[in-house]
Design a protein around this motif. Structure first.
Motif, PDB file in Angstrom:
ATOM      1  N   SER A 543       0.868  -1.084   0.105  1.00  0.00           N
ATOM      2  CA  SER A 543       0.167   0.031  -0.009  1.00  0.00           C
ATOM      3  C   SER A 543       0.832   1.280   0.079  1.00  0.00           C
ATOM      4  O   SER A 543       2.210   1.031   0.388  1.00  0.00           O
ATOM      5  CB  SER A 543      -0.952  -0.084   1.292  1.00  0.00           C
ATOM      6  N   ASN A 544       0.440   2.486  -0.528  1.00  0.00           N
ATOM      7  CA  ASN A 544       1.203   3.557  -0.370  1.00  0.00           C
ATOM      8  C   ASN A 544       0.815   4.589   0.624  1.00  0.00           C
ATOM      9  O   ASN A 544       1.325   5.555   0.929  1.00  0.00           O
ATOM     10  CB  ASN A 544       0.735   4.374  -1.806  1.00  0.00           C
ATOM     11  N   TYR A 545       0.030   3.987   1.949  1.00  0.00           N
ATOM     12  CA  TYR A 545      -0.211   4.331   3.063  1.00  0.00           C
ATOM     13  C   TYR A 545       0.320   3.329   4.007  1.00  0.00           C
ATOM     14  O   TYR A 545       0.172   2.185   3.620  1.00  0.00           O
ATOM     15  CB  TYR A 545      -1.700   4.804   3.196  1.00  0.00           C
ATOM     16  N   PRO A 546       0.874   4.089   5.345  1.00  0.00           N
ATOM     17  CA  PRO A 546       1.324   3.230   6.156  1.00  0.00           C
ATOM     18  C   PRO A 546       0.221   2.410   7.080  1.00  0.00           C
ATOM     19  O   PRO A 546       0.891   1.305   7.616  1.00  0.00           O
ATOM     20  CB  PRO A 546       1.877   4.171   7.274  1.00  0.00           C
ATOM     21  N   ASP A 547      -0.695   2.479   7.140  1.00  0.00           N
ATOM     22  CA  ASP A 547      -1.962   1.593   7.505  1.00  0.00           C
ATOM     23  C   ASP A 547      -2.908   1.427   6.554  1.00  0.00           C
ATOM     24  O   ASP A 547      -2.953   1.704   5.214  1.00  0.00           O
ATOM     25  CB  ASP A 547      -2.479   2.214   8.739  1.00  0.00           C
ATOM     26  N   ASP A 548      -4.074   0.583   7.020  1.00  0.00           N
ATOM     27  CA  ASP A 548      -5.089   0.125   6.081  1.00  0.00           C
ATOM     28  C   ASP A 548      -6.432   0.644   6.907  1.00  0.00           C
ATOM     29  O   ASP A 548      -6.474   0.328   7.766  1.00  0.00           O
ATOM     30  CB  ASP A 548      -4.867  -1.370   6.092  1.00  0.00           C
ATOM     31  N   ALA A 549      -7.300   1.090   6.032  1.00  0.00           N
ATOM     32  CA  ALA A 549      -8.476   1.748   6.281  1.00  0.00           C
ATOM     33  C   ALA A 549      -9.649   0.838   5.832  1.00  0.00           C
ATOM     34  O   ALA A 549     -10.710   0.962   6.076  1.00  0.00           O
ATOM     35  CB  ALA A 549      -8.960   3.346   6.094  1.00  0.00           C
ATOM     36  N   VAL A 550      -9.305  -0.319   5.025  1.00  0.00           N
ATOM     37  CA  VAL A 550     -10.313  -1.243   4.423  1.00  0.00           C
ATOM     38  C   VAL A 550     -11.118  -0.707   3.713  1.00  0.00           C
ATOM     39  O   VAL A 550     -10.962  -0.243   2.353  1.00  0.00           O
ATOM     40  CB  VAL A 550     -10.911  -2.108   5.506  1.00  0.00           C
ATOM     41  N   GLU A 551     -12.531  -0.274   4.132  1.00  0.00           N
ATOM     42  CA  GLU A 551     -13.591   0.338   3.024  1.00  0.00           C
ATOM     43  C   GLU A 551     -13.359   1.778   2.749  1.00  0.00           C
ATOM     44  O   GLU A 551     -13.805   2.265   1.840  1.00  0.00           O
ATOM     45  CB  GLU A 551     -14.997   0.136   3.683  1.00  0.00           C
ATOM     46  N   THR A 552     -12.409   2.453   3.295  1.00  0.00           N
ATOM     47  CA  THR A 552     -11.957   3.649   3.169  1.00  0.00           C
ATOM     48  C   THR A 552     -10.934   3.996   2.073  1.00  0.00           C
ATOM     49  O   THR A 552     -10.051   3.292   2.315  1.00  0.00           O
ATOM     50  CB  THR A 552     -11.754   4.683   4.433  1.00  0.00           C
ATOM     51  N   LEU A 553     -11.164   4.535   1.183  1.00  0.00           N
ATOM     52  CA  LEU A 553      -9.906   4.784   0.388  1.00  0.00           C
ATOM     53  C   LEU A 553      -9.610   6.304   0.247  1.00  0.00           C
ATOM     54  O   LEU A 553     -10.403   7.285  -0.146  1.00  0.00           O
ATOM     55  CB  LEU A 553     -10.582   4.442  -1.293  1.00  0.00           C
ATOM     56  N   ARG A 554      -8.452   6.571   0.697  1.00  0.00           N
ATOM     57  CA  ARG A 554      -7.962   7.902   1.045  1.00  0.00           C
ATOM     58  C   ARG A 554      -7.497   8.481  -0.271  1.00  0.00           C
ATOM     59  O   ARG A 554      -7.204   7.649  -1.402  1.00  0.00           O
ATOM     60  CB  ARG A 554      -6.854   7.757   2.186  1.00  0.00           C
ATOM     61  N   PRO A 555      -7.124   9.735  -0.397  1.00  0.00           N
ATOM     62  CA  PRO A 555      -6.832  10.203  -1.615  1.00  0.00           C
ATOM     63  C   PRO A 555      -5.620   9.659  -2.304  1.00  0.00           C
ATOM     64  O   PRO A 555      -4.653   9.414  -1.492  1.00  0.00           O
ATOM     65  CB  PRO A 555      -6.370  11.828  -1.206  1.00  0.00           C
ATOM     66  N   TYR A 556      -5.602   9.327  -3.599  1.00  0.00           N
ATOM     67  CA  TYR A 556      -4.618   8.281  -4.391  1.00  0.00           C
ATOM     68  C   TYR A 556      -4.119   7.287  -3.721  1.00  0.00           C
ATOM     69  O   TYR A 556      -3.037   6.946  -3.985  1.00  0.00           O
ATOM     70  CB  TYR A 556      -3.505   9.331  -4.860  1.00  0.00           C
ATOM     71  N   GLU A 557      -4.998   6.670  -2.776  1.00  0.00           N
ATOM     72  CA  GLU A 557      -4.600   5.398  -2.270  1.00  0.00           C
ATOM     73  C   GLU A 557      -4.355   4.225  -3.279  1.00  0.00           C
ATOM     74  O   GLU A 557      -5.542   4.180  -4.112  1.00  0.00           O
ATOM     75  CB  GLU A 557      -5.540   4.852  -1.117  1.00  0.00           C
ATOM     76  N   GLY A 558      -3.389   3.779  -3.167  1.00  0.00           N
ATOM     77  CA  GLY A 558      -3.300   2.274  -3.936  1.00  0.00           C
ATOM     78  C   GLY A 558      -2.974   1.114  -2.869  1.00  0.00           C
ATOM     79  O   GLY A 558      -2.029   1.296  -2.350  1.00  0.00           O
ATOM     80  N   LYS A 559      -3.532   0.111  -3.169  1.00  0.00           N
ATOM     81  CA  LYS A 559      -3.474  -1.235  -2.255  1.00  0.00           C
ATOM     82  C   LYS A 559      -3.670  -2.424  -2.865  1.00  0.00           C
ATOM     83  O   LYS A 559      -4.447  -2.408  -3.883  1.00  0.00           O
ATOM     84  CB  LYS A 559      -4.005  -0.893  -0.931  1.00  0.00           C
ATOM     85  N   VAL A 560      -3.202  -3.453  -2.417  1.00  0.00           N
ATOM     86  CA  VAL A 560      -3.065  -4.579  -3.003  1.00  0.00           C
ATOM     87  C   VAL A 560      -3.425  -5.806  -2.008  1.00  0.00           C
ATOM     88  O   VAL A 560      -2.501  -5.788  -1.013  1.00  0.00           O
ATOM     89  CB  VAL A 560      -2.093  -5.292  -4.010  1.00  0.00           C
ATOM     90  N   TYR A 561      -4.313  -6.540  -2.008  1.00  0.00           N
ATOM     91  CA  TYR A 561      -4.540  -7.589  -1.219  1.00  0.00           C
ATOM     92  C   TYR A 561      -4.487  -8.884  -1.917  1.00  0.00           C
ATOM     93  O   TYR A 561      -4.802  -9.247  -2.801  1.00  0.00           O
ATOM     94  CB  TYR A 561      -5.897  -7.689  -0.607  1.00  0.00           C
ATOM     95  N   ARG A 562      -3.791  -9.983  -0.830  1.00  0.00           N
ATOM     96  CA  ARG A 562      -3.655 -11.434  -1.439  1.00  0.00           C
ATOM     97  C   ARG A 562      -4.890 -12.071  -0.519  1.00  0.00           C
ATOM     98  O   ARG A 562      -5.083 -11.989   0.494  1.00  0.00           O
ATOM     99  CB  ARG A 562      -2.386 -11.888  -0.753  1.00  0.00           C
ATOM    100  N   ILE A 563      -5.459 -12.771  -1.305  1.00  0.00           N
ATOM    101  CA  ILE A 563      -6.779 -13.340  -1.135  1.00  0.00           C
ATOM    102  C   ILE A 563      -6.567 -14.967  -1.173  1.00  0.00           C
ATOM    103  O   ILE A 563      -6.350 -15.212  -2.482  1.00  0.00           O
ATOM    104  CB  ILE A 563      -8.024 -12.836  -1.420  1.00  0.00           C
ATOM    105  N   SER A 564      -6.955 -15.737  -0.152  1.00  0.00           N
ATOM    106  CA  SER A 564      -7.022 -17.162  -0.590  1.00  0.00           C
ATOM    107  C   SER A 564      -8.137 -17.550  -1.340  1.00  0.00           C
ATOM    108  O   SER A 564      -9.504 -17.085  -1.214  1.00  0.00           O
ATOM    109  CB  SER A 564      -7.090 -17.816   0.776  1.00  0.00           C
ATOM    110  N   ASN A 565      -8.097 -18.321  -2.437  1.00  0.00           N
ATOM    111  CA  ASN A 565      -9.176 -19.061  -2.977  1.00  0.00           C
ATOM    112  C   ASN A 565      -9.837 -20.303  -2.585  1.00  0.00           C
ATOM    113  O   ASN A 565     -10.650 -20.524  -2.932  1.00  0.00           O
ATOM    114  CB  ASN A 565      -8.812 -19.247  -4.621  1.00  0.00           C
ATOM    115  N   ARG A 566      -9.154 -20.586  -1.377  1.00  0.00           N
ATOM    116  CA  ARG A 566      -9.669 -22.005  -0.761  1.00  0.00           C
ATOM    117  C   ARG A 566     -10.756 -21.797   0.252  1.00  0.00           C
ATOM    118  O   ARG A 566     -10.877 -20.679   0.760  1.00  0.00           O
ATOM    119  CB  ARG A 566      -8.655 -22.563  -0.187  1.00  0.00           C
TER     120      ARG A 566
END
Length: 566
Positions: A543-566
Motif C-alpha cells: 500500500s502507499n499508506y502506512p496503515d489500512d482503512a479497508v473500506e475507506t479509500l484515501r486520496p490517491y490510495e493504492g493497495k493490493v490484497y492477497r486473498i486465498s481462493n480455498r
C-alpha cells in the motif's frame, strides 16, 4: 530468463548522465549509474539509440549502425557498459531503428548518386505524379509524414521522389528488397554477438508499404500523420518478422518488443501470438490517446483523461491478449509526457502518493513492466516560457503549423499544450541531486532542467525509505517473488463495456490457490468502496499508506490484497 519475467528500465542516453562536461549524456555516464539501477532491482536496461547519427531526430536517424554516436562515446565504452551491467546482473536491450536510416548513411548517399547505383533499391523511389504550372514536380500521392508536409521528398539529382514517413532526413528502407533484410539481420547479429539481450524495434509495423501507394482520404478531411496510418500493418510485415525470427531471433536468448502505432488487439495477436514466431510483445498507444482530442488538434491540448476511458482500453488489452499473446506495460517513455503529471497529480501535496498509486495500478497487470528514467523518482512535466527553449523536432513543427502558419492556436495556449503533451517533458535531464545542474553535468545541459530538481532527485529518494524509488524497488521485489503477478488472469471489477466507476480502478488477478485484489483511487478525495472479495483471508500485500482503512479509500490510495481462493 523467460521474456515474461524481467522488469525493464528505459534510458534516454542524451539525458541520463554526462561524464565529460559537454552537457550531453553518454555511455560512461550510464556505466557510472549501473549501481543505482542495481539497487532499484531492474533486470534489463533498454537504451534509446546510441548509434552514429547526425541527430536530426535525436538519434533515430542513423548513419552507421555499427558505430557509437561521437557524443556518446566509443565501442570500447559500450563494451565497458556491457561488462559492468553483466557484473550487476543487468541485461542490455538495444533500440533497433530499421524502418529508415539517416540520409547521411552511406547506403543513401550511394542510392541518390544515380538511378542505376546498386544501393538505389535499398530505398523507395517514385516518379513524379506530374508537374504543376510552374514545373514543380508533384508527389506520387498525398501522404503526410509525421514531421513534414509531405512524406515524399524530391531528389533533384536523380529526378525522383523518395519516401520518408518521418523527417526528410530519414528516408525509408525498402524491405521488399531481400538484400536490405539481410543487411538488417547482419546488424542485429553484430550486437547480439556483443552480448545484447533484447531489441526494442522502432515503428516496426511500418516496414511493409502498400505498393499501390493510394491517396489518403483523411488528408482532405484534415487528418495528420497520414503516412503512418496508411503504412501501418502492411501486406508483408508478418512475413518479414517471421523471417527475422527464423534467421536471427530464434538463435539467441533475446527479449523483443515492437513499437507498433495504429494496432488493434487483433493486430497485436498476429505480432505477439505465442504460436506466431514473430515478436514477444508490442508497444501499443491506445491508452496514450485517452486524452487526445481528435476533433481539435490531436495530442496538442491540456485536457485531462477520463478514468473510464483508461479502464476500457487497458482492460481490452488485458483480456484480448490473455493466454494468446503478451502485453507491455508502461505509463511513459521518451515520446510521452511524465506519468505523474498526466495520470496522477504532480502538486507537492499529492505527487508522491499518486506516483506510487500509478505504479501499483500498472505493475500488477499482466505483462512486462517498463520504467522510464525518472519515473521511479516521480519526475514531472516542465514548463518553458518560450518555444526556443524546447529542442524536439515534433514540437517545433507543431509550433510552425499551428501558431506561425495557420494561427489556429495562440502562442501562450500552445505553450501550455506543449507543457502538457510535448515529448521534451520526458527528455529534460535526469535529476540526480539538488546540486548545480541536478548532478547531470558540470557543463551546460543540452536541454533545460526541470526546476523542481531541488526537491525531486535521486539522492533524496535513495536516502528516504518512504520514497517513490524504494516503492518501485519493493514492487520489483514482489514481482520476482510473486508468480501470480505474471500468470494470474485479469478481471476488471466493474463492467468492461461500460465502466461506471469514474474514480476507482479495481481489478482482480486470479490464480489456482489465491488472488490479488488491486484497488486504486485516482482522485484527491476520500472515497468509500466495498469489495465482496475481501474476507478474513485477505492480507494487505502493499500500500502507499502506512496503515489500512479497508473500506475507506484515501486520496490517491493504492493497495493490493492477497486473498486465498480455498
Amino acid at each position: 530468463m523467460k521474456f515474461q519475467e524481467p522488469v525493464i528500465y528505459q534510458i534516454y542516453p542524451r539525458s541520463f548522465q554526462d561524464s565529460n562536461g559537454d552537457g550531453i549524456g553518454d555511455l560512461p555516464g550510464i556505466t557510472s549509474r549501473i549501481p543505482y539501477l542495481a539497487q532499484l532491482g531492474v533486470d534489463m536496461v533498454w537504451l534509446s539509440p546510441v548509434y552514429k547519427s547526425p541527430n536530426d531526430d535525436n538519434g533515430y536517424d542513423i548513419s552507421d549502425y555499427r558505430q557509437i554516436m561521437d557524443e556518446f562515446g566509443t565501442l570500447a565504452d559500450f563494451d565497458e557498459l556491457m561488462a559492468v551491467a553483466q557484473e550487476n546482473d543487468i541485461k542490455i536491450m538495444m533500440d533497433l531503428v530499421v524502418n529508415h536510416t539517416s540520409d547521411e548513411h552511406e547506403w543513401f548517399q550511394q542510392a541518390r548518386s544515380s538511378r542505376d547505383n546498386k544501393f538505389r533499391d535499398y530505398y523507395i523511389w517514385k516518379d513524379a505524379a506530374g508537374y504543376d504550372d510552374d514545373g514543380t514536380p508533384l508527389p506520387p500521392n498525398n501522404w503526410i509524414s509525421a514531421f513534414a508536409p509531405s512524406a515524399w521528398e524530391w531528389d533533384e539529382g536523380t529526378e525522383q521522389f523518395y519516401l520518408h514517413l518521418f523527417s526528410k532526413k530519414q528516408p525509408d528502407l525498402n524491405w521488399d528488397n531481400p538484400t536490405v533484410r539481410q543487411e538488417v539481420y547482419d546488424i542485429m547479429r553484430f550486437w547480439l554477438d556483443k552480448g545484447v539481450s533484447g531489441f526494442r524495434m522502432d515503428v516496426i509495423n511500418l516496414i511493409s508499404k502498400d505498393p499501390a501507394y493510394p491517396n489518403d482520404p483523411e488528408v482532405e478531411a484534415g487528418g495528420h500523420e497520414s503516412a503512418l496510418w496508411m503504412a501501418a500493418n502492411g501486406p508483408r510485415v508478418h512475413e518479414y518478422l517471421q523471417e527475422m525470427n527464423r534467421e536471427v531471433l530464434s538463435k539467441y536468448d533475446v527479449v523483443t518488443v515492437g513499437e507498433t502505432p495504429d494496432v488493434s488487439t487483433e493486430d497485436a495477436l498476429k505480432y505477439t501470438g505465442f504460436d506466431r514466431d514473430e515478436l514477444q510483445m508490442v508497444f501499443q498507444f491506445e491508452h496514450m490517446d485517452v486524452d487526445s482530442n481528435p476533433e481539435g488538434f490531436g495530442k496538442w491540448n491540456d485536457e485531462k483523461f477520463k478514468l473510464v476511458d483508461l479502464k476500457r482500453v487497458l482492460s481490452k488489452w488485458q483480456n484480448d491478449l490473455a493466454g494468446k499473446g503478451w502485453n507491455s506495460l508502461y505509463w511513459n517513455n521518451h515520446d510521452q509526457p511524465r506519468a505523474v503529471s498526466r495520470f496522477g497529480n504532480d502538486s507537492p501535496a499529492w505527487r508522491v502518493l499518486s506516483a506510487k498509486m500509478l505504479a501499483i495500478n500498472l505493475h500488477f497487470m499482466q505483462g512486462t513492466p517498463y520504467i522510464y528514467q525518472g519515473e521511479e523518482l516521480g519526475m514531472t512535466n516542465v514548463f518553458f516560457e518560450q518555444v526556443e527553449d524546447y529542442d524536439d523536432l515534433e514540437i517545433h513543427n507543431a509550433w510552425r503549423e499551428y501558431v506561425e502558419e495557420s494561427k489556429l492556436i495562440p502562442p501562450e495556449k500552445m505553450l501550455s499544450f506543449i507543457s502538457a503533451s510535448g515529448r521534451d517533458n520526458a527528455r529534460t535531464p535526469m535529476q540526480w541531486s539538488a546540486e548545480e545542474n541536478a548532478g547531470f553535468t558540470t557543463g551546460k545541459p543540452w536541454l533545460g532542467l526541470n526546476p523542481r530538481y531541488k526537491e525531486i532527485n535521486a539522492e533524496q529518494a535513495v536516502a528516504d525509505e518512504d520514497s517513490i524509488f524504494h516503492f518501485y524497488r519493493r514492487l520489483i521485489e514482489l514481482r520476482h517473488s510473486t508468480p501470480l503477478m505474471i500468470t494470474g488472469t485479469y478481471e476488471l471489477l466493474d463492467n468492461a463495456e461500460n465502466p461506471l466507476d469514474e474514480e476507482v480502478y479495481a481489478y482482480l488477478r486470479t490464480g489456482d490457490d489465491e488472488s490479488l485484489l488491486v484497488i486504486c483511487n485516482f482522485t484527491d478525495r476520500q472515497l468509500t468502496r466495498t469489495f465482496e472479495q475481501l474476507d478474513d483471508s485477505a492480507e494487505l500485500l502493499i500500500s502507499n499508506y502506512p496503515d489500512d482503512a479497508v473500506e475507506t479509500l484515501r486520496p490517491y490510495e493504492g493497495k493490493v490484497y492477497r486473498i486465498s481462493n480455498r
